[in-house]
Design an enzyme around this catalytic site. Sequence first.
Site, PDB file in Angstrom:
ATOM      1  N   TYR A 161       0.837  -1.208   0.000  1.00 27.51           N
ATOM      2  CA  TYR A 161       0.000   0.000   0.000  1.00 27.51           C
ATOM      3  C   TYR A 161       0.869   1.254   0.000  1.00 27.51           C
ATOM      4  O   TYR A 161       0.609   2.205  -0.753  1.00 27.51           O
ATOM      5  CB  TYR A 161      -0.922  -0.030   1.214  1.00 27.51           C
ATOM      6  CG  TYR A 161      -2.026   0.992   1.186  1.00 27.51           C
ATOM      7  CD1 TYR A 161      -3.131   0.834   0.350  1.00 27.51           C
ATOM      8  CD2 TYR A 161      -1.988   2.112   2.006  1.00 27.51           C
ATOM      9  CE1 TYR A 161      -4.163   1.757   0.336  1.00 27.51           C
ATOM     10  CE2 TYR A 161      -3.007   3.042   2.000  1.00 27.51           C
ATOM     11  CZ  TYR A 161      -4.090   2.863   1.164  1.00 27.51           C
ATOM     12  OH  TYR A 161      -5.107   3.790   1.151  1.00 27.51           O
ATOM     13  N   LYS A 165       0.883   4.051  -2.975  1.00 28.12           N
ATOM     14  CA  LYS A 165       0.506   5.442  -2.712  1.00 28.12           C
ATOM     15  C   LYS A 165       1.693   6.385  -2.902  1.00 28.12           C
ATOM     16  O   LYS A 165       1.534   7.519  -3.364  1.00 28.12           O
ATOM     17  CB  LYS A 165      -0.074   5.572  -1.303  1.00 28.12           C
ATOM     18  CG  LYS A 165      -1.383   4.819  -1.115  1.00 28.12           C
ATOM     19  CD  LYS A 165      -2.452   5.258  -2.112  1.00 28.12           C
ATOM     20  CE  LYS A 165      -3.785   4.606  -1.851  1.00 28.12           C
ATOM     21  NZ  LYS A 165      -4.848   5.053  -2.773  1.00 28.12           N
TER      22      LYS A 165
END
Length: 255
Positions: A161, A165
């Site tokens: 993640y 991002k």
Amino acid sequence: MLPYEGVDLEFSLEGKTAVITGGAAGIGYATAKFFHEKGVNIVLADLNPKLDEVAEEIGEHTIGVVGNVCDTDYPAKVVEKAVNSFGKIDILVNCAGIVALDNAETISADFWNRTININLSACFFMAQAVGRYMIENKIPGCIVNMASQAGVIALDKHVAYCAAKGGIIAMTKVMAKEWGIYGIRVNSVSPTVVLTALGHKAWDGPVGDAFKETIPAKRFAEPEEIASVIAFLCSKGAGMITGHNLLVDGGFTIQ
């Protein structure tokens, strides 16, 4: 390049058309609701098979395009439907995403690939399709990509993640640099935990209470707070903001 035309004190978006990925739930849905109140034509891009019902719930001048953001032909399909329905695209908000948590030494290839594909690659290809449309049609549009505080700092079990991002933030800067000459502004928004349905499921209870104590604001964000920031970035009030990653984290990352 766009000349300065003054600041719109109302931050009006009246008559604009926005494509919102992940628009059937969470931040995407809150953004669609917020935009609807600002007079925006809305195109929801989402997997939800009941997307037409969601669009009807939001209100008039809202349509859905059901599909998987990872499918290679989906961005073109969304652009075509948006233009055929409303005549143009002024705004793209990339909200579609997933979270798959595991330690760096044990995360599976499937978890890693799904997280990167949905959160980063699909975001890029939708932005590429909409950006190309804006360039070819000389539309000075706005693109907002949903990043996260996880793209700025390290969080346990968030290796995929955080990578995705962080990639969105870097991608946003490059797009802003290359497309500024066409009058296209590209920014990212990086929230802390947001109290969507999934946010409540993951963070209600003692674990969430403990995490809130590490945030100077001592609370998590509401979806409408993120939607309002996105709307501002798409307005003329943000005419000199591009290539920026706006943290909406209650001060978490200043520590």
